[in-house]
Enzyme design. Structure first.
Site, mmCIF file in Angstrom:
data_model
loop_
_atom_site.group_PDB
_atom_site.id
_atom_site.type_symbol
_atom_site.label_atom_id
_atom_site.label_comp_id
_atom_site.label_asym_id
_atom_site.label_seq_id
_atom_site.Cartn_x
_atom_site.Cartn_y
_atom_site.Cartn_z
ATOM 1 N N GLU A 1 0.470 -1.994 -0.574
ATOM 2 C CA GLU A 1 -0.130 -0.152 -0.064
ATOM 3 C C GLU A 1 0.884 1.434 0.125
ATOM 4 O O GLU A 1 1.843 1.005 0.785
ATOM 5 C CB GLU A 1 -0.797 -0.197 1.061
ATOM 6 C CG GLU A 1 -1.741 -0.985 1.100
ATOM 7 C CD GLU A 1 -2.833 -1.252 2.991
ATOM 8 O OE1 GLU A 1 -3.483 -1.852 2.014
ATOM 9 O OE2 GLU A 1 -2.144 -0.695 3.267
ATOM 10 N N CYS B 1 3.521 8.193 1.020
ATOM 11 C CA CYS B 1 3.836 7.194 2.165
ATOM 12 C C CYS B 1 3.972 6.406 1.465
ATOM 13 O O CYS B 1 3.363 5.696 0.810
ATOM 14 C CB CYS B 1 2.667 7.281 3.468
ATOM 15 S SG CYS B 1 3.029 6.991 4.740
ATOM 16 N N CYS C 1 6.302 -6.540 7.437
ATOM 17 C CA CYS C 1 7.745 -6.164 7.536
ATOM 18 C C CYS C 1 8.068 -7.612 9.085
ATOM 19 O O CYS C 1 7.707 -8.217 9.413
ATOM 20 C CB CYS C 1 7.297 -4.960 9.287
ATOM 21 S SG CYS C 1 8.963 -3.990 9.826
ATOM 22 N N CYS D 1 6.876 -4.665 16.157
ATOM 23 C CA CYS D 1 6.228 -3.833 16.905
ATOM 24 C C CYS D 1 5.031 -4.171 16.806
ATOM 25 O O CYS D 1 3.434 -4.343 16.922
ATOM 26 C CB CYS D 1 6.177 -2.274 16.420
ATOM 27 S SG CYS D 1 7.497 -2.041 16.273
ATOM 28 N N CYS E 1 1.440 -1.983 15.979
ATOM 29 C CA CYS E 1 2.259 -1.780 14.673
ATOM 30 C C CYS E 1 1.051 -3.552 13.899
ATOM 31 O O CYS E 1 2.227 -4.117 13.982
ATOM 32 C CB CYS E 1 3.401 -1.555 13.554
ATOM 33 S SG CYS E 1 3.749 -1.095 12.591
ATOM 34 N N GLY F 1 6.631 -2.243 6.424
ATOM 35 C CA GLY F 1 8.286 -2.673 6.591
ATOM 36 C C GLY F 1 9.459 -1.072 7.062
ATOM 37 O O GLY F 1 9.665 -0.501 7.496
ATOM 38 N N GLU F 2 10.699 -2.316 6.894
ATOM 39 C CA GLU F 2 11.624 -1.311 7.479
ATOM 40 C C GLU F 2 12.106 -1.212 6.955
ATOM 41 O O GLU F 2 12.815 -2.060 6.228
ATOM 42 C CB GLU F 2 12.222 -2.224 8.972
ATOM 43 C CG GLU F 2 13.114 -1.337 9.205
ATOM 44 C CD GLU F 2 13.603 -0.299 10.009
ATOM 45 O OE1 GLU F 2 12.591 0.195 10.843
ATOM 46 O OE2 GLU F 2 14.472 0.156 9.231
ATOM 47 N N SER G 1 11.924 6.644 8.188
ATOM 48 C CA SER G 1 11.727 6.666 9.205
ATOM 49 C C SER G 1 12.207 4.896 9.605
ATOM 50 O O SER G 1 11.956 4.606 8.505
ATOM 51 C CB SER G 1 10.419 6.788 8.909
ATOM 52 O OG SER G 1 9.670 6.330 10.856
ATOM 53 N N SER H 1 11.297 6.178 15.111
ATOM 54 C CA SER H 1 10.606 5.733 15.953
ATOM 55 C C SER H 1 10.696 5.206 17.394
ATOM 56 O O SER H 1 11.073 4.581 17.835
ATOM 57 C CB SER H 1 9.570 4.350 15.434
ATOM 58 O OG SER H 1 8.699 4.705 13.907
ATOM 59 N N LEU H 2 10.363 6.326 18.505
ATOM 60 C CA LEU H 2 11.073 5.637 19.738
ATOM 61 C C LEU H 2 9.655 5.107 20.173
ATOM 62 O O LEU H 2 10.513 3.976 21.560
ATOM 63 C CB LEU H 2 11.507 7.798 20.049
ATOM 64 C CG LEU H 2 12.365 7.370 21.421
ATOM 65 C CD1 LEU H 2 13.713 6.556 20.985
ATOM 66 C CD2 LEU H 2 12.613 8.697 21.828
ATOM 67 N N HIS H 3 9.221 5.958 21.221
ATOM 68 C CA HIS H 3 7.443 5.781 21.393
ATOM 69 C C HIS H 3 7.916 4.681 22.696
ATOM 70 O O HIS H 3 6.948 4.788 23.293
ATOM 71 C CB HIS H 3 7.448 4.617 20.375
ATOM 72 C CG HIS H 3 7.236 4.457 18.642
ATOM 73 N ND1 HIS H 3 7.047 5.858 19.223
ATOM 74 C CD2 HIS H 3 7.001 3.720 17.708
ATOM 75 C CE1 HIS H 3 6.651 5.472 17.249
ATOM 76 N NE2 HIS H 3 7.189 4.535 17.017
ATOM 77 N N CYS I 1 -1.351 5.636 9.798
ATOM 78 C CA CYS I 1 0.107 5.160 10.479
ATOM 79 C C CYS I 1 -0.397 3.965 11.127
ATOM 80 O O CYS I 1 -0.734 4.065 11.961
ATOM 81 C CB CYS I 1 1.441 6.019 11.524
ATOM 82 S SG CYS I 1 1.145 7.749 10.865
HETATM 83 N N1 SAH Z 1 8.924 0.831 9.704
HETATM 84 C C1 SAH Z 1 9.363 1.840 10.038
HETATM 85 C C2 SAH Z 1 8.740 2.383 9.201
HETATM 86 C C3 SAH Z 1 7.133 2.508 8.737
HETATM 87 S S1 SAH Z 1 6.162 3.068 10.444
HETATM 88 C C4 SAH Z 1 9.665 2.954 11.898
HETATM 89 O O1 SAH Z 1 9.008 2.070 12.292
HETATM 90 O O2 SAH Z 1 9.809 3.872 11.648
HETATM 91 C C5 SAH Z 1 6.098 4.877 10.569
HETATM 92 C C6 SAH Z 1 4.756 5.651 11.427
HETATM 93 O O3 SAH Z 1 4.391 4.805 11.878
HETATM 94 C C7 SAH Z 1 6.741 4.124 12.777
HETATM 95 O O4 SAH Z 1 6.478 5.963 13.550
HETATM 96 C C8 SAH Z 1 5.374 3.704 13.998
HETATM 97 O O5 SAH Z 1 5.701 3.043 14.713
HETATM 98 C C9 SAH Z 1 4.235 4.594 13.623
HETATM 99 N N2 SAH Z 1 3.096 3.213 13.380
HETATM 100 C C10 SAH Z 1 2.755 2.316 13.674
HETATM 101 N N3 SAH Z 1 1.450 1.874 14.661
HETATM 102 C C11 SAH Z 1 1.219 2.359 14.427
HETATM 103 C C12 SAH Z 1 -0.238 3.031 15.039
HETATM 104 N N4 SAH Z 1 -1.508 1.970 14.978
HETATM 105 N N5 SAH Z 1 -0.671 4.012 15.427
HETATM 106 C C13 SAH Z 1 0.293 5.005 15.135
HETATM 107 N N6 SAH Z 1 1.370 5.138 14.819
HETATM 108 C C14 SAH Z 1 2.018 3.425 14.588
HETATM 109 FE FE1 SF4 Z 2 7.544 -2.320 11.487
HETATM 110 FE FE2 SF4 Z 2 7.674 0.572 11.412
HETATM 111 FE FE3 SF4 Z 2 5.215 -1.723 12.096
HETATM 112 FE FE4 SF4 Z 2 7.550 -1.502 13.395
HETATM 113 S S1 SF4 Z 2 6.631 0.284 13.616
HETATM 114 S S2 SF4 Z 2 6.195 -3.563 12.880
HETATM 115 S S3 SF4 Z 2 8.771 -1.481 11.897
HETATM 116 S S4 SF4 Z 2 6.686 -1.056 9.968
#
Ligand code: SAH
Ligand code: SF4
Length: 389
Positions: free
Chosen positions: A109, A122, A129, A133, A136, A184-185, A216, A238-240, A358
């Site tokens: 997508e 995007c 992926c 996480c 996600c 994906g990463e 990212s 992506s710190l979180h 996201c």
């Molecule tokens: N894999 C890479 C890039 C794709 S994700 C990464 O993790 O950085 C893009 C962003 O969306 C990342 O910061 C991810 O942590 C965030 N994200 C993933 N799932 C989410 C969700 N359910 N709600 C809000 N942000 C989310």
């Molecule tokens: Fe993959 Fe980014 Fe989602 Fe983590 S947040 S599972 S690295 S796409």
């Protein structure tokens, strides 16, 4: 497993049913080699580049700066392929999501987020992926493969087709910015991402500058420096979570590259300055990472790093184990970070009605059965085990 080739890469597309090779995604040098291989002059590559990446042409017959016999020769040997658009969804807020099918049947997508006089695409880097996480949805997909450079680039070209932006208008383009934030990463598929982005940045073609591209990463530490040196695009991390205890749970990659190493890699990201900061993404999870104490710890963690903080209200998906923080909690958190001198915009969720926000990519809007939940738990366990090995 090397970081840049974590999932098996496919070399695509390789050819159509008549054995004709796709030209999209080849570097300038590769294109020159192709021209020589069918007995054409090297400079044809430059002419073709213009048609492919400036004009967006998919038909050799249109390429009128080339003599007719040259066009015929090209059409005999090559194609200019696009992925098939399986779905074209438009949100009430104007966000569009395209589900694209690649030649091997896999689907990815891309999401276009329009703003008043610009727009961001995007882009996905993998089918699914490699990582898991917990917040996600993409991470719960079992099937993972790297996208080839042609498939990454094709998402940008397809968006230009759909937005009618060939050749690119000089001002007010609706595809002005790119974020590698889809499925994906990207740093687990670095070579293909880099090859595609170099073509996107090329000034004789699509010509989107590195200042308008953000990659990212979840924190693939060994690849960060190379990314900065070679591509010099903006970096988002992506710190979180602000402690290893929590980050180990919600982002299993932290067990491999813990916060200390991640923050060192951020400090050393090439080209950082106050004018060029790293964006730290922080998803707001109710009762998990959203207290004022977390906000203060975040400020402390970022000390010395030119940073912006992007607060992302959690986007829900079927079966998600978390909830979105309250608006009040997000505001209090944001105020603490702001008062410490960091810009901390809250990312407004876009395209939620078409599951384009996201972390929602590749989601179906359905309720999960117990068996489906168990299946997801299995996928996560298998992928985590692979990461640990
Ligand atoms: N894999 C890479 C890039 C794709 S994700 C990464 O993790 O950085 C893009 C962003 O969306 C990342 O910061 C991810 O942590 C965030 N994200 C993933 N799932 C989410 C969700 N359910 N709600 C809000 N942000 C989310
Ligand atoms: Fe993959 Fe980014 Fe989602 Fe983590 S947040 S599972 S690295 S796409």
């Amino acid at each position: 497993m090397s970081a840049s080739n974590h999932a098996s890469a496919f070399v695509l597309p390789a050819t159509d049913a008549d054995g004709r090779k796709n030209l999209v995604g080849l570097s300038r040098e590769e294109l020159e080699a192709e021209m020589l291989s069918i007995g054409l002059e090297k400079f044809r590559a430059r002419q073709l580049w213009h048609w492919l990446y400036h004009r967006g042409s998919t038909d050799f017959a249109e390429m009128t700066t080339l003599a007719k016999p040259v066009r015929e020769k090209l059409a005999d040997a090559y194609i200019v392929a696009r992925p098939t658009v399986v779905k074209d969804l438009k949100s009430a807020d104007g966000t569009r999501k395209w589900l694209l099918r690649m030649p091997d049947g896999q689907e990815v997508e891309s999401v276009h987020i329009p703003e008043e006089d610009r727009g961001t695409l995007c882009v996905s880097s993998q089918v699914g992926c490699t990582l898991t996480c917990r917040f996600c949805h993409t991470g719960t997909q079992r099937l993972v493969r790297n996208l080839d450079s042609a498939e990454i680039l094709a998402q940008v070209m397809l968006a230009r087709d759909m937005l009618g932006e060939w050749p690119a208008p000089p001002d007010g383009r609706m595809l002005s910015n790119i974020v590698m934030m889809g499925m994906g990463e990207p740093l687990f598929n670095y070579d293909n991402v880099a090859k595609a982005l170099k073509i996107v940045m090329d000034g004789d073609g699509i010509s989107i500058s590195k200042r308008r591209i953000t990659l990212s990463t979840s924190g693939v530490v060994p690849m960060m420096e190379r990314c900065g040196q070679e591509l010099n695009v903006n970096l988002a991390v992506s710190l979180h979570a602000v402690t290893d205890e929590l980050r180990d749970i919600i982002m299993p990659i932290n067990r491999k590259y813990p916060l200390r190493e991640l923050m060192d890699a951020c400090r050393n990201y090439p080209g950082l300055s106050n004018a060029r900061r790293i964006t730290f993404e922080y998803v707001m999870l109710k009762g998990i990472n959203d207290t004022p104490a977390d906000a203060r710890a975040l400020v402390k963690l970022l000390e010395g790093v030119p940073a912006k903080i992007n607060l992302i209200p959690f986007n829900e998906w079927p079966g998600a184990p978390y909830e979105r923080s309250t608006a009040k909690a997000i505001q209090v958190f944001g105020d603490i970070v702001n008062n410490a001198g960091y810009a901390s915009p809250v990312r407004t969720p876009r395209g939620e009605d078409i599951m384009a926000a996201c972390g929602q990519l590749k989601s179906a809007s359905l309720r999960l059965t117990a068996a489906e939940r168990a299946a997801i738990a299995n996928v996560i366990a298998e992928k985590d085990a692979a990461l640990a090995s």
